[in-house]
Design a protein around this motif. Sequence first.
Motif, PDB file in Angstrom:
ATOM      1  N   LEU A  39       0.810  -1.214   0.000  1.00  0.00           N
ATOM      2  CA  LEU A  39       0.000   0.000   0.000  1.00  0.00           C
ATOM      3  C   LEU A  39       0.848   1.272   0.000  1.00  0.00           C
ATOM      4  N   GLN A  40       2.145   1.131   0.180  1.00  0.00           N
ATOM      5  CA  GLN A  40       3.002   2.298   0.016  1.00  0.00           C
ATOM      6  C   GLN A  40       2.953   2.723  -1.442  1.00  0.00           C
ATOM      7  N   ARG A  41       2.775   4.005  -1.666  1.00  0.00           N
ATOM      8  CA  ARG A  41       2.494   4.489  -3.020  1.00  0.00           C
ATOM      9  C   ARG A  41       3.528   4.033  -4.039  1.00  0.00           C
ATOM     10  N   ALA A  49       0.315  -1.943  -9.868  1.00  0.00           N
ATOM     11  CA  ALA A  49      -0.336  -1.376 -11.057  1.00  0.00           C
ATOM     12  C   ALA A  49      -0.002  -2.113 -12.350  1.00  0.00           C
ATOM     13  N   PRO A  50       1.277  -2.404 -12.671  1.00  0.00           N
ATOM     14  CA  PRO A  50       1.583  -3.093 -13.937  1.00  0.00           C
ATOM     15  C   PRO A  50       0.969  -4.491 -13.990  1.00  0.00           C
ATOM     16  N   ASP A  59      -7.385  -1.626 -16.294  1.00  0.00           N
ATOM     17  CA  ASP A  59      -6.422  -0.550 -16.111  1.00  0.00           C
ATOM     18  C   ASP A  59      -6.708   0.165 -14.794  1.00  0.00           C
ATOM     19  N   PRO A  60      -5.793   0.097 -13.805  1.00  0.00           N
ATOM     20  CA  PRO A  60      -6.056   0.751 -12.519  1.00  0.00           C
ATOM     21  C   PRO A  60      -6.206   2.254 -12.638  1.00  0.00           C
ATOM     22  N   LEU A  65      -7.970   3.086  -9.208  1.00  0.00           N
ATOM     23  CA  LEU A  65      -7.692   2.298  -8.019  1.00  0.00           C
ATOM     24  C   LEU A  65      -6.419   2.807  -7.359  1.00  0.00           C
ATOM     25  N   THR A  66      -6.507   3.154  -6.083  1.00  0.00           N
ATOM     26  CA  THR A  66      -5.369   3.708  -5.358  1.00  0.00           C
ATOM     27  C   THR A  66      -5.198   3.006  -4.015  1.00  0.00           C
TER      28      THR A  66
END
Length: 234
Positions: A39-41, A49-50, A59-60, A65-66
């Motif tokens: 969950l760390q950005r 994400a990939p 596609d996030p 989606l964050t």
Amino acid sequence: LFRADERVGYHGVVSLFTEPLQGRARSILHYAARTAFFLQRENFSKHIAPRFVSCTGKDPDRLQLTPQQIANTMLVLVAPPQTPRKLQAFRLVMNRFGAFLATSVEDMACSICGTSTGWEEVFCNADIRGAARVLWHLCEDMGPPFPPRGRGSRCHAEMLLEAQHLQLVRPLDAFELELEGAHAQDPLVEENYSFRELVQRCVARRAFENSGLKLLCEAVGIGFHPLPEGPEEE
């Protein structure tokens, strides 16, 4: 970790969050270190994400989606924190994952978990006792004010007023005792809960918009001075 095209679990890389997103306190606590890492950005962007695209075909970025959405969703799924283990998980999601009670579905992980806004979930099914309990623990520390997109409305404050004369402490049922242990008890037993103190906590953390805070303060006889909102707050 895993290859960019490697499938992880039945639902791709999102399976990393499946157990925590089930809202089971034991799972949230068990997978805390792993969840916190992803969950760390920067780690989310690099590792999640990939693979989200290659493993799910979604596609996030398009779904927006964050990590914040995932944390916010986890928070409502472990609420209300009415057993020792659930409270431990609730505090973990709140403090370590940085979750807040979202007022918009845009701040919730609706693309991977069916849910409404945080405030609507907390007040759903007229569970006013549960809502009061959630706010009591959300506001238990002298932390920063709730973000504007995490503050309840006057409508939420009106519903919370129904808890003014309700008893929140409850005996754990047989199923909860089986999970928590025979001697477990409601976490509020050891706390000096009162509705007046709940309102004071909400004011200190700006849990509601001014209109809601004013209503609550009037109900318990506390003076309230409106705080800057909107452009004035910035």
